[in-house]
Design a protein around this motif. Structure first.
Motif, PDB file in Angstrom:
ATOM      1  N   CYS A  93       0.830  -1.211   0.000  1.00 48.14           N
ATOM      2  CA  CYS A  93       0.000   0.000   0.000  1.00 48.14           C
ATOM      3  C   CYS A  93       0.864   1.260   0.000  1.00 48.14           C
ATOM      4  O   CYS A  93       1.971   1.281   0.555  1.00 48.14           O
ATOM      5  CB  CYS A  93      -0.918   0.018   1.227  1.00 48.14           C
ATOM      6  N   ARG A  94       0.323   2.324  -0.619  1.00 46.63           N
ATOM      7  CA  ARG A  94       0.984   3.632  -0.596  1.00 46.63           C
ATOM      8  C   ARG A  94      -0.026   4.673  -0.112  1.00 46.63           C
ATOM      9  O   ARG A  94      -1.184   4.666  -0.551  1.00 46.63           O
ATOM     10  CB  ARG A  94       1.501   4.020  -1.994  1.00 46.63           C
ATOM     11  N   LEU A 107      -5.132   6.520  -0.482  1.00 42.42           N
ATOM     12  CA  LEU A 107      -4.523   5.213  -0.215  1.00 42.42           C
ATOM     13  C   LEU A 107      -4.611   4.375  -1.488  1.00 42.42           C
ATOM     14  O   LEU A 107      -5.699   4.106  -1.993  1.00 42.42           O
ATOM     15  CB  LEU A 107      -5.258   4.498   0.927  1.00 42.42           C
ATOM     16  N   THR A 108      -3.472   3.984  -2.005  1.00 41.36           N
ATOM     17  CA  THR A 108      -3.422   3.139  -3.191  1.00 41.36           C
ATOM     18  C   THR A 108      -3.107   1.715  -2.749  1.00 41.36           C
ATOM     19  O   THR A 108      -2.104   1.475  -2.056  1.00 41.36           O
ATOM     20  CB  THR A 108      -2.357   3.634  -4.181  1.00 41.36           C
ATOM     21  N   VAL A 109      -3.969   0.781  -3.146  1.00 41.42           N
ATOM     22  CA  VAL A 109      -3.800  -0.611  -2.726  1.00 41.42           C
ATOM     23  C   VAL A 109      -3.635  -1.497  -3.953  1.00 41.42           C
ATOM     24  O   VAL A 109      -4.242  -1.257  -5.001  1.00 41.42           O
ATOM     25  CB  VAL A 109      -5.009  -1.096  -1.892  1.00 41.42           C
ATOM     26  N   PRO A 110      -2.803  -2.541  -3.859  1.00 43.54           N
ATOM     27  CA  PRO A 110      -2.575  -3.440  -5.006  1.00 43.54           C
ATOM     28  C   PRO A 110      -3.769  -4.371  -5.208  1.00 43.54           C
ATOM     29  O   PRO A 110      -4.471  -4.729  -4.266  1.00 43.54           O
ATOM     30  CB  PRO A 110      -1.328  -4.227  -4.590  1.00 43.54           C
ATOM     31  N   TRP A 111      -4.001  -4.764  -6.432  1.00 44.12           N
ATOM     32  CA  TRP A 111      -5.046  -5.740  -6.728  1.00 44.12           C
ATOM     33  C   TRP A 111      -4.588  -7.131  -6.297  1.00 44.12           C
ATOM     34  O   TRP A 111      -3.390  -7.423  -6.193  1.00 44.12           O
ATOM     35  CB  TRP A 111      -5.360  -5.737  -8.222  1.00 44.12           C
ATOM     36  N   ALA A 112      -5.577  -7.998  -6.061  1.00 44.63           N
ATOM     37  CA  ALA A 112      -5.258  -9.349  -5.616  1.00 44.63           C
ATOM     38  C   ALA A 112      -4.495 -10.132  -6.678  1.00 44.63           C
ATOM     39  O   ALA A 112      -3.635 -10.952  -6.358  1.00 44.63           O
ATOM     40  CB  ALA A 112      -6.546 -10.088  -5.252  1.00 44.63           C
ATOM     41  N   ILE A 113      -4.814  -9.864  -7.951  1.00 43.55           N
ATOM     42  CA  ILE A 113      -4.119 -10.537  -9.043  1.00 43.55           C
ATOM     43  C   ILE A 113      -3.380  -9.484  -9.864  1.00 43.55           C
ATOM     44  O   ILE A 113      -3.983  -8.539 -10.369  1.00 43.55           O
ATOM     45  CB  ILE A 113      -5.101 -11.297  -9.958  1.00 43.55           C
TER      46      ILE A 113
END
Length: 429
Positions: A93-94, A107-113
């Motif tokens: 996360c950023r 808040l930038t969150v990565p995708w699961a895939i």
């Protein structure tokens, strides 16, 4: 001739492997915590969809039926409510502050895939899978309707269009309604697993008694307040616990009252189907209170409890005072030691018998007289010479039992046996 084209980059769907939300940054237990709300439809995008066949090593095995139940709950309850999911950030996360104190930001969150440093679910697996299953169900249904519409006549096509529109609205709800998410920054895998254990250890499960009091989606629970006001129950129902130990001064728990209600309106083995749920609250209350009137008159021990001083059941009497003897036992406590009527299972059976006889057109007065003939056979534990061991009821009682066998098939069978006794009773009664 030259052709001039203007492209609006904002209209293009570029390659994405992350999503950005507005969030609040706080601290808990020495960890940074991001609190945000995201659309339901995006849960399966940013969080790994649990696989019942392959449990996540950082979590417990997911129950597909429980997950499907949550999806159904969302579909059928516009007024749904659910707690925030607890998620672990493993470093992907950023956070970009936009407030002066640095607590509010993007808040930038990565995708699961495809994302790097995926999020891990601590609490909320069933909600994630439930949303995924509901999205898939809706999209599959829309695809089915589209296929059928090609071959349908005008009348059928109109009906299919209405179904399709309703499904699209449900899908839109998943995009427009949000759920809370608390994201804990914890890179250490061992400490992350401990977080899961700590959450599980500190979660207080809801008892059946508490569920019966507050779950108004079921008619047996919704009518509870009025039913426990009956003189047999008033002031003698444990509203927190399900198990009635010998030391519990109450007659039974709130869950047990709901169980008896279901027996009276649907039979001890019957599900509360749509027909039963269509009964009005007043119809259910009247039916159950009539049953309670009958048994509190027909059975001597229940009549004594009905007339007992409610002060004897005060919770404070459950605690032995220093240098003072314990309070005398209530009649309900004595009942559990000496009578089958102290068993909720037996009361469920009697509720089912009452329902069966009422459906056959038998009046309350006649049912009451029939139950009076059973009164002297309610002593516990049962003897080998009792009607419970020398008749067809034998398969529903263990030797020296103080209650019928509580398996559903035994409760249903015993209800039928006693119902049949109304027309053809054993010689002993």
């Amino acid at each position: 001739m030259k052709l001039s084209i203007t492209v609006d980059p904002s209209r293009l769907s570029l390659t994405r492997e992350e999503s950005t939300y507005l969030a609040i940054r706080t601290t808990q237990g020495g960890r940074t915590v991001y609190t945000t709300r995201i659309p339901l439809s995006e849960l399966p995008v940013i969080l790994t969809i649990p696989d019942p066949a392959k449990p996540d090593p950082d979590n417990r095995r997911v129950d597909p039926n429980h997950a499907k139940g949550f999806g159904n709950y969302l579909a059928e309850n516009p007024g749904w409510v659910a707690p925030a999911l607890l998620i672990r950030d493993t470093g992907g996360c950023r956070f970009e502050p936009i407030s002066e104190d640095g607590t509010v930001g993007y808040l930038t969150v990565p995708w699961a895939i495809g994302g790097i440093g995926r999020l891990i679910t601590i609490d909320g697996q069933h909600r994630v899978l439930g949303v995924h299953l509901e999205k898939k169900r809706i999209t599959d249904e829309i695809a089915r309707i589209d296929r059928e519409a090609v071959r349908a006549n005008e009348a059928k096509r109109q009906k299919l269009d209405e179904e399709r529109e309703a499904l699209i609205l449900r899908l839109q709800r998943l995009k427009e309604e949000f759920i809370g998410v608390d994201i804990y920054v914890e890179v250490d895998g061992v400490r992350g697993q401990q977080m899961f254990v700590d959450v599980a250890d500190n979660a207080k499960g809801i008892s059946g008694a508490v569920r019966a009091r507050f779950d108004t989606s079921r008619i047996a629970n919704r009518t509870l307040t009025d039913i426990v006001a009956h003189p047999l129950f008033a002031g003698k129902i444990d509203i927190e616990r399900d198990r009635m130990t010998l030391a519990n001064r109450n007659l039974m728990g709130a869950k047990h009252v709901a169980d008896i209600t279901r027996s009276v309106i649907a039979g001890p083995g019957g599900r509360v189907n749509k027909k039963v749920e269509s009964l009005t609250d007043n119809e259910v209350i009247e039916s159950v209170r009539s049953f309670l009137d009958v048994i509190s008159t027909a059975f001597t021990d229940l009549a004594a409890i009905t007339e007992e001083d409610v002060d004897n059941y005060h919770p404070s009497l459950s605690e032995k005072r220093k240098n003072e003897p314990p309070a005398p036992p209530t009649k309900a406590m004595q009942l559990r030691e000496s009578s089958l009527l102290g068993s909720v299972g037996m009361l469920r059976v009697l509720g089912g018998v009452y329902r069966n006889l009422k459906e056959d057109g038998v009046e309350d007065g006649d049912i009451q007289e029939f139950f009076k003939r059973l009164d002297r056979h309610m002593s516990a534990p049962v003897t080998e010479q009792s009607i419970w061991r020398t008749t067809a009821a034998n398969e529903d009682f263990e030797p020296n039992a103080s209650a019928p066998i509580m398996r559903q098939q035994n409760i249903v069978h015993l209800t039928k046996v006693i119902t049949d006794w109304y027309k053809k009773a054993p010689a002993a009664i």
